[in-house]
Write a protein that holds these residues in place. Structure first.
Motif, short mmCIF file in Angstrom:
data_model
loop_
_atom_site.label_atom_id
_atom_site.label_comp_id
_atom_site.label_asym_id
_atom_site.label_seq_id
_atom_site.Cartn_x
_atom_site.Cartn_y
_atom_site.Cartn_z
N PRO A 6 -3.37 0.07 4.41
CA PRO A 6 -3.75 -0.92 3.40
C PRO A 6 -2.53 -1.44 2.62
O PRO A 6 -1.58 -0.71 2.37
CB PRO A 6 -4.69 -0.16 2.47
CG PRO A 6 -4.32 1.28 2.66
CD PRO A 6 -3.88 1.41 4.08
N HIS A 7 -2.58 -2.72 2.29
CA HIS A 7 -1.57 -3.32 1.43
C HIS A 7 -1.93 -3.04 -0.02
O HIS A 7 -3.09 -3.14 -0.42
CB HIS A 7 -1.52 -4.84 1.65
CG HIS A 7 -1.12 -5.24 3.03
ND1 HIS A 7 0.14 -5.00 3.53
CD2 HIS A 7 -1.81 -5.86 4.01
CE1 HIS A 7 0.21 -5.47 4.77
NE2 HIS A 7 -0.96 -5.99 5.09
N VAL A 8 -0.93 -2.72 -0.82
CA VAL A 8 -1.12 -2.56 -2.26
C VAL A 8 -0.53 -3.79 -2.94
O VAL A 8 0.70 -3.91 -3.03
CB VAL A 8 -0.48 -1.27 -2.79
CG1 VAL A 8 -0.74 -1.14 -4.29
CG2 VAL A 8 -1.02 -0.06 -2.05
N PRO A 9 -1.34 -4.75 -3.37
CA PRO A 9 -0.79 -5.97 -3.96
C PRO A 9 -0.17 -5.71 -5.32
O PRO A 9 -0.47 -4.71 -5.99
CB PRO A 9 -2.02 -6.88 -4.08
CG PRO A 9 -3.18 -5.97 -4.12
CD PRO A 9 -2.80 -4.75 -3.31
N VAL A 10 0.72 -6.60 -5.70
CA VAL A 10 1.36 -6.52 -7.01
C VAL A 10 0.97 -7.75 -7.83
O VAL A 10 0.62 -8.80 -7.30
CB VAL A 10 2.90 -6.43 -6.90
CG1 VAL A 10 3.30 -5.12 -6.25
CG2 VAL A 10 3.47 -7.62 -6.13
N ASP A 11 1.03 -7.58 -9.14
CA ASP A 11 0.69 -8.66 -10.05
C ASP A 11 1.57 -8.54 -11.29
O ASP A 11 2.17 -7.49 -11.55
CB ASP A 11 -0.79 -8.58 -10.44
CG ASP A 11 -1.35 -9.92 -10.89
OD1 ASP A 11 -0.58 -10.90 -10.98
OD2 ASP A 11 -2.56 -9.98 -11.16
#
Length: 395
Positions: free
Chosen positions: A79-84
């Motif tokens: 899984p990708h862990v998105p950043v914000d």
């Protein structure tokens, strides 16, 4: 200021290439977050390893954070862990010096106003105005205990030299060679960045507004001061000593208003809020010098108020058409009270621009907070252009 940023540490100055790379990564998070690192790499053309390195650095500095829920790519694989953006920690101070008052504000990293206050001028002595602005910012920060300031942005009309942080000349305030950066920096203990309000607002539109996707943007500001700013390929044109955008003395065909320069019919003399309010007083529409009272009278159905606002919008449209012919921007943003609040004014503006370009002319993206956003965007532009230097570590 009641709080200061983190103590400085010694680190090598980033190269121009590294500054540019850091900027495009943080801008990608601003524009697309929550976003996977792999997507940032694809959008920016940087290697996945470089993007991971910058994201780790920004996370360490508190500028971004990982989103709470990982996302799977097509339902398979790791899984990708998105950043914000982490918009919960830091703010910038914003100061906009207008003729009747100064607006002080706190903005988060998305350019949203967290708090603001309007300080009416007791007089326009620069030392007094800037001291009250510093005290006003301190009061706002005291009321936001969870926020840490990264710096202060100051916007004003007139001739503002960004490089020296000086208001070189503001005739309506009576300011000349006012060292704003030095004075406010001494009083706040924070980095201070200074620019003209049209350039500040064109940066706000680039970063947070409707013009984010435009390759070139013209901003036209019509208040007590009348000026313009032009950005192309993400760069705002300043000119020598930041004199670009000075349009106050463009001649208006048929104009009759006397100007301080000795001529009649200069653009600022014809279109300024002072002229609007004087004409409204002469027509018995309002008393005083607040242009919003003219807007309120028009909203209540006063035909003279409506006429004055629509005629002004049409004159702005003719000025915009001239600038469109010269600069040919993709988008024109106009900040003016009638155009912000009334559809008939926007229609008059676009009618004068002409059918071919009417769709490219829009009102400001910040109708309820334009002055607060102008000040804060001066500092936020610095952050997004060089996020490693503008971080708390560098302060």
């Amino acid at each position: 200021m009641p709080r200061t940023a983190a103590p400085p540490v010694t680190s090598p100055a980033p190269t121009a290439r590294r500054r540019t790379s850091a900027s495009v990564v943080l801008r990608s998070v601003l524009d697309h977050g929550p976003v996977a690192r792999s997507t940032i790499a694809r959008l920016t053309g940087l290697s996945p390893a470089s993007v991971t390195d910058y994201c780790a650095r920004f996370t360490e500095l508190g500028l971004i954070r990982e989103a709470s829920a990982p996302r799977r790519s097509n339902g398979v694989g790791r899984p990708h862990v998105p950043v914000d953006l982490d918009d919960s920690r830091f703010v910038v101070g914003g100061v906009h010096v207008a003729v009747p008052h100064t607006t002080v504000a706190l903005l988060d990293l998305r350019g949203r106003v967290v708090a603001r206050r309007e300080l009416k001028h007791e007089n326009t002595d620069p030392g007094r105005v800037l001291a009250r602005a510093a005290d006003g910012l301190a009061a706002l920060l005291a009321g936001a205990p969870g926020c840490r300031p990264l710096g202060v942005g100051v916007a004003a009309g007139g001739w503002v030299d960004r490089e020296s942080g000086t208001v070189v000349e503001h005739p309506l305030l009576g300011w000349r060679d006012v060292a704003v950066r030095e004075v406010l920096g001494r009083r706040t203990g924070l980095p201070v960045h200074v620019d003209g309000h049209s350039r500040a607002l064109v940066n706000a539109e680039r970063l947070f507004g409707l013009a984010r996707e435009s390759g070139s943007v013209l901003h036209l500001f019509v208040g007590n001061m009348v000026d313009a700013a032009f950005a192309t390929h993400d760069e705002v044109h300043h000119g020598p000593r930041s004199q670009a955008g000075t349009i106050a003395h463009l001649p208006v065909p048929g104009g009759t208003e006397p100007c301080a320069c000795g001529r009649n019919g200069c653009l600022q003399a014809e279109l300024s809020e002072r002229t609007l309010c004087r004409r409204a007083r002469e027509a018995g529409v309002v008393e005083g010098v607040n242009p919003m009272h003219v807007v309120a009278a028009a909203a209540a159905g006063d035909p003279e108020a409506i006429r004055l606002l629509v005629e002004r919008a049409a004159a702005i449209g003719r000025a915009a058409r001239l600038l469109l012919d010269v600069l040919n921007p993709e988008t024109v943003v106009v900040t003016e009270v009638g155009i912000i609040h009334r559809e008939d004014c926007r229609r008059a503006l676009r009618d004068e621009v002409g059918d071919e370009r009417a769709a490219s002319v829009v009102p400001t993206s910040f109708p309820d907070s334009v002055l607060a956003v102008a000040g804060g965007s001066v500092a936020l532009d610095v952050l997004y252009r060089d996020p490693l230097a503008a971080s708390p570590e560098a302060i």
